[in-house]
Design a protein around this motif. Sequence first.
Motif, PDB file in Angstrom:
ATOM      1  N   HIS A  12       0.788  -1.251  -0.113  1.00 32.76           N
ATOM      2  CA  HIS A  12      -0.009   0.031   0.086  1.00 32.76           C
ATOM      3  C   HIS A  12       0.652   1.190  -0.069  1.00 32.76           C
ATOM      4  CE1 HIS A  12      -3.272   2.764   1.057  1.00 32.76           C
ATOM      5  NE2 HIS A  12      -2.631   2.866   1.992  1.00 32.76           N
ATOM      6  N   ARG A  13       2.072   1.241   0.644  1.00 27.19           N
ATOM      7  CA  ARG A  13       2.823   2.452   0.687  1.00 27.19           C
ATOM      8  C   ARG A  13       4.383   1.995   0.919  1.00 27.19           C
ATOM      9  NH1 ARG A  13       2.222   6.173   5.828  1.00 27.19           N
ATOM     10  NH2 ARG A  13       3.074   7.837   4.341  1.00 27.19           N
ATOM     11  N   PHE A  14       5.071   2.568   0.114  1.00 29.91           N
ATOM     12  CA  PHE A  14       6.605   2.219   0.331  1.00 29.91           C
ATOM     13  C   PHE A  14       7.202   3.646   0.104  1.00 29.91           C
ATOM     14  CE2 PHE A  14      10.981   1.638  -1.514  1.00 29.91           C
ATOM     15  CZ  PHE A  14      11.544   1.045  -0.328  1.00 29.91           C
ATOM     16  N   ILE A  15       7.862   4.200   1.225  1.00 34.75           N
ATOM     17  CA  ILE A  15       8.226   5.494   1.243  1.00 34.75           C
ATOM     18  C   ILE A  15       9.419   5.759   2.157  1.00 34.75           C
ATOM     19  CG2 ILE A  15       6.071   6.494   1.102  1.00 34.75           C
ATOM     20  CD1 ILE A  15       6.134   6.918   4.184  1.00 34.75           C
ATOM     21  N   ALA A  16      10.216   6.864   1.793  1.00 31.51           N
ATOM     22  CA  ALA A  16      11.254   7.182   2.751  1.00 31.51           C
ATOM     23  C   ALA A  16      10.602   8.521   3.511  1.00 31.51           C
ATOM     24  CB  ALA A  16      12.346   7.735   1.930  1.00 31.51           C
ATOM     25  N   GLY A  17      11.256   8.324   4.907  1.00 32.14           N
ATOM     26  CA  GLY A  17      10.845   9.404   5.925  1.00 32.14           C
ATOM     27  C   GLY A  17      11.723   9.588   6.861  1.00 32.14           C
ATOM     28  N   THR A  18      11.423  10.690   7.573  1.00 29.96           N
ATOM     29  CA  THR A  18      12.258  10.944   8.641  1.00 29.96           C
ATOM     30  C   THR A  18      11.534  11.236  10.029  1.00 29.96           C
ATOM     31  OG1 THR A  18      12.218  13.397   8.355  1.00 29.96           O
ATOM     32  CG2 THR A  18      13.883  12.412   7.216  1.00 29.96           C
ATOM     33  N   LYS A  44      20.845   9.469   5.040  1.00 34.09           N
ATOM     34  CA  LYS A  44      20.576  10.191   4.024  1.00 34.09           C
ATOM     35  C   LYS A  44      21.100  10.024   2.987  1.00 34.09           C
ATOM     36  CE  LYS A  44      20.400  15.352   3.231  1.00 34.09           C
ATOM     37  NZ  LYS A  44      20.713  16.808   3.832  1.00 34.09           N
ATOM     38  N   GLN A  45      22.350   9.965   2.737  1.00 35.06           N
ATOM     39  CA  GLN A  45      23.158   9.685   1.439  1.00 35.06           C
ATOM     40  C   GLN A  45      22.454   8.284   0.768  1.00 35.06           C
ATOM     41  OE1 GLN A  45      24.776  11.734   0.076  1.00 35.06           O
ATOM     42  NE2 GLN A  45      24.876  10.531  -1.900  1.00 35.06           N
ATOM     43  N   GLN A  46      22.005   7.339   1.471  1.00 38.88           N
ATOM     44  CA  GLN A  46      21.531   6.188   1.279  1.00 38.88           C
ATOM     45  C   GLN A  46      20.133   6.340   0.315  1.00 38.88           C
ATOM     46  OE1 GLN A  46      22.172   3.815   4.785  1.00 38.88           O
ATOM     47  NE2 GLN A  46      23.092   2.197   3.312  1.00 38.88           N
ATOM     48  N   VAL A  47      19.505   7.274   0.899  1.00 39.61           N
ATOM     49  CA  VAL A  47      18.256   7.832   0.194  1.00 39.61           C
ATOM     50  C   VAL A  47      18.265   8.275  -1.162  1.00 39.61           C
ATOM     51  CG1 VAL A  47      16.259   9.168   0.537  1.00 39.61           C
ATOM     52  CG2 VAL A  47      17.069   8.026   2.659  1.00 39.61           C
ATOM     53  N   VAL A  48      19.643   9.181  -0.934  1.00 36.80           N
ATOM     54  CA  VAL A  48      19.796   9.949  -2.135  1.00 36.80           C
ATOM     55  C   VAL A  48      20.251   9.018  -3.641  1.00 36.80           C
ATOM     56  CG1 VAL A  48      21.431  11.532  -3.470  1.00 36.80           C
ATOM     57  CG2 VAL A  48      20.490  12.192  -1.074  1.00 36.80           C
ATOM     58  N   VAL A  49      21.012   8.051  -3.147  1.00 35.57           N
ATOM     59  CA  VAL A  49      21.799   6.659  -4.020  1.00 35.57           C
ATOM     60  C   VAL A  49      20.361   5.988  -4.290  1.00 35.57           C
ATOM     61  CG1 VAL A  49      23.058   4.815  -4.229  1.00 35.57           C
ATOM     62  CG2 VAL A  49      24.230   6.915  -3.090  1.00 35.57           C
ATOM     63  N   LEU A  50      19.626   5.561  -3.619  1.00 38.10           N
ATOM     64  CA  LEU A  50      18.430   4.707  -4.077  1.00 38.10           C
ATOM     65  C   LEU A  50      17.613   5.616  -5.007  1.00 38.10           C
ATOM     66  CD1 LEU A  50      16.775   2.169  -3.711  1.00 38.10           C
ATOM     67  CD2 LEU A  50      15.652   3.158  -1.543  1.00 38.10           C
ATOM     68  N   ASP A  75       2.964  10.124  -2.246  1.00 36.20           N
ATOM     69  CA  ASP A  75       2.428  10.288  -0.790  1.00 36.20           C
ATOM     70  C   ASP A  75       3.125  11.174  -0.076  1.00 36.20           C
ATOM     71  OD1 ASP A  75       1.918   9.063   1.770  1.00 36.20           O
ATOM     72  OD2 ASP A  75       2.263   7.161   1.397  1.00 36.20           O
ATOM     73  N   THR A  76       2.507  12.002   0.507  1.00 37.26           N
ATOM     74  CA  THR A  76       2.896  13.048   1.643  1.00 37.26           C
ATOM     75  C   THR A  76       2.459  13.019   2.805  1.00 37.26           C
ATOM     76  OG1 THR A  76       0.926  14.411   1.127  1.00 37.26           O
ATOM     77  CG2 THR A  76       2.813  14.781  -0.491  1.00 37.26           C
ATOM     78  N   ARG A 149      13.375  12.873  -2.995  1.00 37.57           N
ATOM     79  CA  ARG A 149      14.134  14.183  -3.240  1.00 37.57           C
ATOM     80  C   ARG A 149      13.603  15.252  -2.552  1.00 37.57           C
ATOM     81  NH1 ARG A 149      15.457  12.349  -9.064  1.00 37.57           N
ATOM     82  NH2 ARG A 149      17.475  11.279  -8.849  1.00 37.57           N
ATOM     83  N   ARG A 150      12.318  15.347  -2.372  1.00 36.66           N
ATOM     84  CA  ARG A 150      11.683  16.624  -1.630  1.00 36.66           C
ATOM     85  C   ARG A 150      12.193  16.325   0.022  1.00 36.66           C
ATOM     86  NH1 ARG A 150       7.010  15.248  -3.880  1.00 36.66           N
ATOM     87  NH2 ARG A 150       6.025  14.727  -1.691  1.00 36.66           N
ATOM     88  N   LEU A 151      12.418  15.055   0.516  1.00 27.98           N
ATOM     89  CA  LEU A 151      12.541  14.725   1.972  1.00 27.98           C
ATOM     90  C   LEU A 151      14.051  15.069   2.076  1.00 27.98           C
ATOM     91  CD1 LEU A 151      11.808  13.285   4.468  1.00 27.98           C
ATOM     92  CD2 LEU A 151      12.960  11.438   3.469  1.00 27.98           C
ATOM     93  N   VAL A 152      14.927  14.863   1.109  1.00 30.52           N
ATOM     94  CA  VAL A 152      16.293  15.053   1.421  1.00 30.52           C
ATOM     95  C   VAL A 152      16.626  16.975   1.273  1.00 30.52           C
ATOM     96  CG1 VAL A 152      18.522  15.061   0.262  1.00 30.52           C
ATOM     97  CG2 VAL A 152      17.315  13.022   0.485  1.00 30.52           C
ATOM     98  N   SER A 153      16.020  17.409   0.338  1.00 32.09           N
ATOM     99  CA  SER A 153      16.076  18.877   0.189  1.00 32.09           C
ATOM    100  C   SER A 153      15.323  19.870   1.234  1.00 32.09           C
ATOM    101  CB  SER A 153      15.578  19.235  -1.135  1.00 32.09           C
ATOM    102  OG  SER A 153      14.234  19.252  -1.339  1.00 32.09           O
ATOM    103  N   ALA A 154      14.661  19.049   2.094  1.00 34.58           N
ATOM    104  CA  ALA A 154      14.078  19.816   3.215  1.00 34.58           C
ATOM    105  C   ALA A 154      14.823  19.912   4.304  1.00 34.58           C
ATOM    106  CB  ALA A 154      12.798  19.209   3.563  1.00 34.58           C
ATOM    107  N   GLY A 155      16.042  19.283   4.165  1.00 30.54           N
ATOM    108  CA  GLY A 155      17.193  19.402   5.314  1.00 30.54           C
ATOM    109  C   GLY A 155      17.802  20.712   5.490  1.00 30.54           C
ATOM    110  N   ARG A 156      19.032  21.046   6.144  1.00 27.69           N
ATOM    111  CA  ARG A 156      19.661  22.075   6.406  1.00 27.69           C
ATOM    112  C   ARG A 156      20.060  22.646   5.182  1.00 27.69           C
ATOM    113  NH1 ARG A 156      23.923  20.072  10.560  1.00 27.69           N
ATOM    114  NH2 ARG A 156      23.866  18.298   9.288  1.00 27.69           N
ATOM    115  N   PRO A 157      20.147  23.864   4.898  1.00 26.63           N
ATOM    116  CA  PRO A 157      20.710  24.486   3.826  1.00 26.63           C
ATOM    117  C   PRO A 157      22.246  24.407   3.501  1.00 26.63           C
ATOM    118  CG  PRO A 157      20.472  26.344   5.233  1.00 26.63           C
ATOM    119  CD  PRO A 157      19.720  24.964   5.963  1.00 26.63           C
TER     120      PRO A 157
END
Length: 189
Positions: A12-18, A44-50, A75-76, A149-157
């Motif tokens: 039903h869902r497969f997501i990355a989250g924090t 975090k880098q593993q999420v980027v690579v995936l 999925d938000t 990608r949205r998740l990773v970019s929402a981190g610290r600048p």
Amino acid sequence: MMRQLYVFERPHRFIAGTVGTPGERTFYLQAVDGPRVVSVSLEKQQVVVLADRLEQLLDEIVARTGTALPASDTDTEALSQPIDEEFRVAAMGLAWDGDAGLIVIEAQAPADEPEIAEETLLEDVEDGPDALRVLLEPRRARAFIERARRLVSAGRPPCPLCGQPLGSGGHVCARLNGYRRGMPLNPAE
């Protein structure tokens, strides 16, 4: 060691989250199907690579088949509760199951020996490190990429000089030889 293999076919869902605030976040992959929830933590880098590797795989599938693979609705929603970490991801693998038309994603716990990790990744064996295996439709994989990608970019600048993440109080920048903006050069000042 007996292997625990968590398999989700078209969940039903497969997501990355924090969980946590930027700079102190813990990243998770989470598969949900009905009442069954499996969460594994990763870097975090593993999420980027995936996300990058999934996109490359999908682009290759499109090039070979000529079929457009648009994303499903992204999925938000927050991670499903409870978030009980099954293991920390050490290795990941991707494959395309052409017969079923599904992408196979496997996240694996640390292995005692690197050879064991290589031998068991994406394989159905009884012994080896625990693993989460998810089979996704291509459109759901595209939605995963967008969310990741949205998740990773929402981190610290990033610092404009060195690219390292900026904290709320700045950081010690290697490009400035340790000088912090806003700090006096002489501590006695």
